[in-house]
Motif scaffolding. Structure first.
Motif, short mmCIF file in Angstrom:
data_model
loop_
_atom_site.label_atom_id
_atom_site.label_comp_id
_atom_site.label_asym_id
_atom_site.label_seq_id
_atom_site.Cartn_x
_atom_site.Cartn_y
_atom_site.Cartn_z
N ASP A 295 6.08 2.32 14.80
CA ASP A 295 4.86 3.12 14.80
C ASP A 295 5.15 4.44 14.06
N GLN A 296 4.59 4.58 12.87
CA GLN A 296 4.90 5.75 12.04
C GLN A 296 4.49 7.06 12.71
N ASP A 297 3.39 7.05 13.44
CA ASP A 297 2.96 8.27 14.14
C ASP A 297 3.99 8.68 15.18
N LEU A 298 4.50 7.70 15.92
CA LEU A 298 5.52 8.00 16.92
C LEU A 298 6.82 8.46 16.28
N LEU A 299 7.19 7.85 15.17
CA LEU A 299 8.40 8.29 14.46
C LEU A 299 8.27 9.75 14.06
N THR A 300 7.11 10.13 13.60
CA THR A 300 6.87 11.53 13.22
C THR A 300 6.99 12.44 14.43
N ILE A 301 6.43 12.02 15.55
CA ILE A 301 6.50 12.81 16.79
C ILE A 301 7.95 12.94 17.25
N PHE A 302 8.68 11.81 17.28
CA PHE A 302 10.08 11.85 17.70
C PHE A 302 10.90 12.77 16.78
N ARG A 303 10.66 12.65 15.47
CA ARG A 303 11.40 13.48 14.52
C ARG A 303 11.13 14.97 14.78
N PHE A 304 9.87 15.32 14.92
CA PHE A 304 9.49 16.71 15.17
C PHE A 304 10.12 17.21 16.47
N LEU A 305 10.00 16.42 17.52
CA LEU A 305 10.48 16.80 18.85
C LEU A 305 11.98 17.05 18.85
N PHE A 306 12.74 16.12 18.28
CA PHE A 306 14.20 16.24 18.33
C PHE A 306 14.74 17.21 17.28
N GLU A 307 14.09 17.30 16.12
CA GLU A 307 14.52 18.30 15.13
C GLU A 307 14.26 19.71 15.66
N ASP A 308 13.15 19.87 16.38
CA ASP A 308 12.83 21.15 16.99
C ASP A 308 13.89 21.55 18.02
N ALA A 309 14.53 20.55 18.64
CA ALA A 309 15.60 20.80 19.62
C ALA A 309 16.96 20.99 18.93
N GLY A 310 16.98 20.91 17.59
CA GLY A 310 18.21 21.15 16.85
C GLY A 310 18.97 19.91 16.45
N CYS A 311 18.36 18.73 16.61
CA CYS A 311 19.03 17.46 16.30
C CYS A 311 18.86 17.07 14.84
N VAL A 312 19.75 16.20 14.41
CA VAL A 312 19.59 15.50 13.15
C VAL A 312 19.01 14.14 13.52
N VAL A 313 17.88 13.77 12.92
CA VAL A 313 17.18 12.55 13.30
C VAL A 313 17.16 11.56 12.14
N GLU A 314 17.50 10.33 12.45
CA GLU A 314 17.38 9.23 11.49
C GLU A 314 16.51 8.18 12.15
N SER A 315 15.56 7.62 11.40
CA SER A 315 14.66 6.64 12.01
C SER A 315 14.60 5.36 11.18
N PHE A 316 14.33 4.28 11.90
CA PHE A 316 14.21 2.95 11.30
C PHE A 316 12.97 2.28 11.87
N SER A 317 12.22 1.57 11.01
CA SER A 317 11.01 0.90 11.46
C SER A 317 11.25 -0.57 11.81
N ASN A 318 12.52 -1.01 11.73
CA ASN A 318 12.88 -2.35 12.21
C ASN A 318 14.30 -2.29 12.75
N CYS A 319 14.68 -3.33 13.49
CA CYS A 319 16.02 -3.33 14.08
C CYS A 319 16.90 -4.40 13.43
N ASP A 320 16.56 -4.79 12.21
CA ASP A 320 17.42 -5.71 11.46
C ASP A 320 18.76 -5.01 11.20
N ASP A 321 19.85 -5.74 11.31
CA ASP A 321 21.19 -5.17 11.10
C ASP A 321 21.42 -3.93 11.97
N VAL A 322 20.95 -4.00 13.22
CA VAL A 322 20.98 -2.83 14.10
C VAL A 322 22.39 -2.28 14.29
#
Length: 127
Positions: free
Chosen positions: A14-41
């Protein structure tokens, strides 16, 4: 301790959720990497070397439950905390079957997710 400079990997299609997660965790000082599938997890997580993983239940192609089982079966990755995220009524049972460290039902409060993330990352860094 908090989340500053921690690495978070998010698996959600869900691209909207990925954006929210990125904003939330980057705001907390994290480095965020996201994937839209779990192939080769396993390969993705080894390459990203995260301190925390957020895993959606309904993610292509094998789904979150299988993906978490693969991560927890790998000796190099099994200590990385995983928060299982789902709108399913039985998210607690699915997370337990998968071997996730915790779960968060959708919809969720941002503060609750951040508190859980801090607790899990702090706990794993003391193991």
């Amino acid at each position: 301790m908090g989340l500053a400079a921690k690495r978070v990997v998010v698996f959600d299609d869900d691209q909207d959720l990925l954006t929210i997660f990125r904003f939330l965790f980057e705001d907390a000082g994290c480095v965020v990497e996201s994937f839209s599938n779990c192939d080769d997890v396993v390969a993705k997580v080894k390459q990203a070397a995260p301190d925390l993983i957020l895993m959606d239940n309904w993610i292509p192609s094998v789904g979150g439950e299988v993906a978490v089982k693969l991560l927890k079966a790998d000796p190099d990755l099994k200590r990385i905390p995983v928060i299982y995220i789902s709108a399913n009524n039985d998210v607690k049972e699915i997370a337990a079957r998968a071997g996730a460290d915790s779960f968060m039902p959708k919809p969720f409060e941002f503060d609750d997710l951040l508190s859980m993330a801090i607790e899990l990352v702090d706990k794993s860094s003391h193991q």
